[in-house]
Design an enzyme around this catalytic site. Structure first.
Site, PDB file in Angstrom:
ATOM      1  N   SER A 292       0.814  -1.209   0.000  1.00 43.18           N
ATOM      2  CA  SER A 292       0.000   0.000   0.000  1.00 43.18           C
ATOM      3  C   SER A 292       0.858   1.274   0.000  1.00 43.18           C
ATOM      4  O   SER A 292       1.631   1.505  -0.920  1.00 43.18           O
ATOM      5  CB  SER A 292      -0.943  -0.049   1.214  1.00 43.18           C
ATOM      6  N   ASP A 303      10.858   4.988  -9.693  1.00 41.75           N
ATOM      7  CA  ASP A 303      10.479   5.515 -11.006  1.00 41.75           C
ATOM      8  C   ASP A 303      11.134   6.851 -11.317  1.00 41.75           C
ATOM      9  O   ASP A 303      11.335   7.198 -12.486  1.00 41.75           O
ATOM     10  CB  ASP A 303       8.964   5.668 -11.102  1.00 41.75           C
ATOM     11  N   LYS A 317      -0.533  -4.132  -3.208  1.00 41.04           N
ATOM     12  CA  LYS A 317      -1.818  -3.584  -2.787  1.00 41.04           C
ATOM     13  C   LYS A 317      -1.918  -2.159  -3.345  1.00 41.04           C
ATOM     14  O   LYS A 317      -1.424  -1.212  -2.759  1.00 41.04           O
ATOM     15  CB  LYS A 317      -1.919  -3.594  -1.261  1.00 41.04           C
TER      16      LYS A 317
END
Length: 551
Positions: A292, A303, A317
């Site tokens: 999460s 990224d 999640k």
């Protein structure tokens, strides 16, 4: 007449639901009044006509659970009585007496009173055994942990009478504690590994996580930190906003942190305003239980090419829940959107609606497929490959795949060790040992001086930094787990009817000694010291430190 009344009830319920939704969600909801009437008429028919008496509240709760069960694995219903316990870890506090404790042979033993908390203020100390609460015995009566906590907790300002047995003091002493708000911290540990590298472990993402992290990191930066290892192993997540705030500390102005998108909510992007922390190298440690909000931070760092992810593929999640308060105090947490990493990866792992069993067995499937043992067992189709702006290849398909994969070491935790841990033999042995040797250990390692310095630091008062480290450094470098403590552990194993051979015991001894030493450190000092003992034995930690040095 009855039909009209039911229709008005249906309208009222619809209005209540609409009030809890955003304007855009209301426009897209497309409520079918016939279906609502159908539901209410069914309930009324059961109430009026069914052959036996029924529990209406249970019928309604079962109906809600039944609807949610057919959705995704993370939409859930929480009864009113459980809502407070659900929210406390995220809100960052609860109201009670302020002690860390363990249960030793059906007796509550204080591990540490909260610094500056209500128990410490009246003189309760580590090692005290709480045997009665408001003249009701809680020791030796097989009371559940939940029932014990219920008796100790209560509204701020209320008083509770505790009966305490203290080593070396005859009889039962009485303490009157005035309950207060007790902080719950989400930073488990923060310390300097070497002159330039700091370590911070985050257990979850609550309302106070960002502030806690900034405070811990600022302290480490003042000690010379240039590089940081952020440990998110086992971090199940929490508030999306907390992950966004923390990611913002490391990203450049305008860089995307995460975006969410749902059927009725549309797309919402979160961008960094400006990185505030001057950190040279970032390594994040993850495993299969990192989920999460912890995956949001990991994905944002990876990224945007800000750091290295080390460990194993995270949980996956990537669903956003909105809490919907119901009139009786119960709560629905309803999934309203997916979230995506900056390059567009959907973090949520695949699932079949209504099939919770397969979803819950995912970690076992990873084990059986070999994914936890070897990176070669993980195969990604080209459609799941993404490229960062720095040219690195990252992967979608569920979870965050680390840059440096670390296989699960199945030889480290033997079957005997797992049984000893599962049956609380190791913890119970340390409590028995401390019950006998706590005072001499506190004196030997100057722990009272440490506690006073720690309290001053929390209160932002002047203190001698050496007081926080001198005694523990001697313990870390010089303490050897005594045979008496090993024998206590094996006594507990015998009581728990755990069978083992000499070869099994010898294979277990290295990790057992480390764990015993770490648990003693936790109970004498704090979680910070526990992780300083345990971390160097863990391969993910060692690989993270190696990545810092080689990057």
């Amino acid at each position: 007449m009855k039909k009209n009344k039911l229709f008005h009830v249906a309208q009222l319920l619809t209005a209540l639901l609409l009030c809890s939704l955003s304007a855009s969600a209301q426009r897209n909801a497309g409520f079918d009044e016939m279906q609502i009437r159908k539901m209410i008429l069914s309930q009324n028919a059961i109430k009026q006509l069914y052959v036996d008496s029924v529990n209406e509240s249970k019928l309604v709760e079962d109906a809600i659970r039944g609807m949610l069960k057919e959705l995704d694995p993370h939409s859930q219903y929480t009864p009113a009585k459980d809502v407070q316990a659900l929210n406390e870890p995220l809100q960052g506090s609860f109201e009670g007496i302020g002690v860390q404790y363990n249960i030793n042979e059906d007796t509550l033993v204080v591990i540490q009173p909260t610094s500056g908390g209500p128990s410490e203020k009246v003189g309760i100390i580590a090692g005290d055994k709480i045997v009665t609460v408001n003249d009701t015995a809680i020791a030796g009566v097989k009371m559940s942990r939940a029932e014990t906590m219920k008796r100790l907790r209560g509204p701020k300002g209320t008083k509770v009478k505790l009966g305490i047995i203290r080593q070396g003091v005859p009889g039962v002493q009485t303490f009157i504690v005035t309950r207060d708000k007790i902080p719950l911290y989400t930073i488990d540990a923060s310390y300097m590994i070497d002159d330039k590298t700091g370590y911070i472990r985050i257990s979850s993402f609550g309302q106070t996580t960002h502030a806690e992290f900034v405070r811990a990191a600022t302290d480490l930066i003042s000690q010379g930190m240039k590089n940081i290892i952020i440990d998110l192993q086992g971090n199940g997540g929490g508030f999306l906003q907390s992950a966004v705030e923390l990611s913002d500390e490391f990203l450049s102005d305008g860089e995307m942190i995460v975006y969410t998108e749902g059927r009725t909510t549309g797309r919402h992007e979160y961008h960094a305003k400006a990185g505030k922390m001057n950190i040279d190298k970032i390594v994040i440690l993850v495993d299969g239980y990192t989920a999460s909000a912890a995956e949001i931070l990991s994905g944002a760092i990876q990224d945007n090419d800000k750091g290295i992810i080390v460990g194993r593929r995270t949980f996956g999640k990537g669903l956003v829940q909105r809490p919907i308060d119901l009139p009786d105090g119960s709560l629905i947490r309803l999934t309203i959107a997916h979230y995506y990493s900056p390059v567009g990866r959907c973090v949520q792992k695949p699932y079949v609606k209504g099939d919770r069993k397969s979803y819950d067995n995912d970690m076992m499937e990873r084990l059986n497929s070999g994914e936890l043992m070897s990176a070669d067992s993980i195969h990604f189709p080209d459609s799941l490959k993404y490229t960062t702006k720095g040219g690195r290849t990252v992967y979608g398909g569920g979870g965050i795949m680390p840059d440096i994969y670390v296989p699960l070491d199945t030889t480290l935790y033997t079957r005997l060790y797992r049984e000893l841990a599962a049956k609380s033999c190791i913890i119970q042995a340390t409590l028995r040992y401390l019950d006998k040797y706590r005072k001499p250990l506190i004196k030997q390692y100057n722990i009272e001086t440490y506690r006073k310095a720690k309290a001053k630091r929390i209160e932002n008062k002047q203190y001698n930094p050496a007081d926080l480290t001198e005694g523990f450094k001697r313990y870390k470098d010089g303490f050897e787990v005594p045979q008496e403590l090993i024998d206590l552990t094996l006594e507990r194993a015998k009581e728990a009817k755990i069978q083992y051979t000499d070869s099994m015991l010898q294979a277990t001894m290295p990790v057992l000694r480390i764990q015993l030493k770490a648990l003693l450190a936790r109970d004498l000092w704090d979680m910070n010291e526990y992780f300083q003992i345990i971390n160097p034995s863990l391969e993910i930690y060692r690989q993270g430190l190696k990545a810092i040095k080689e990057e």
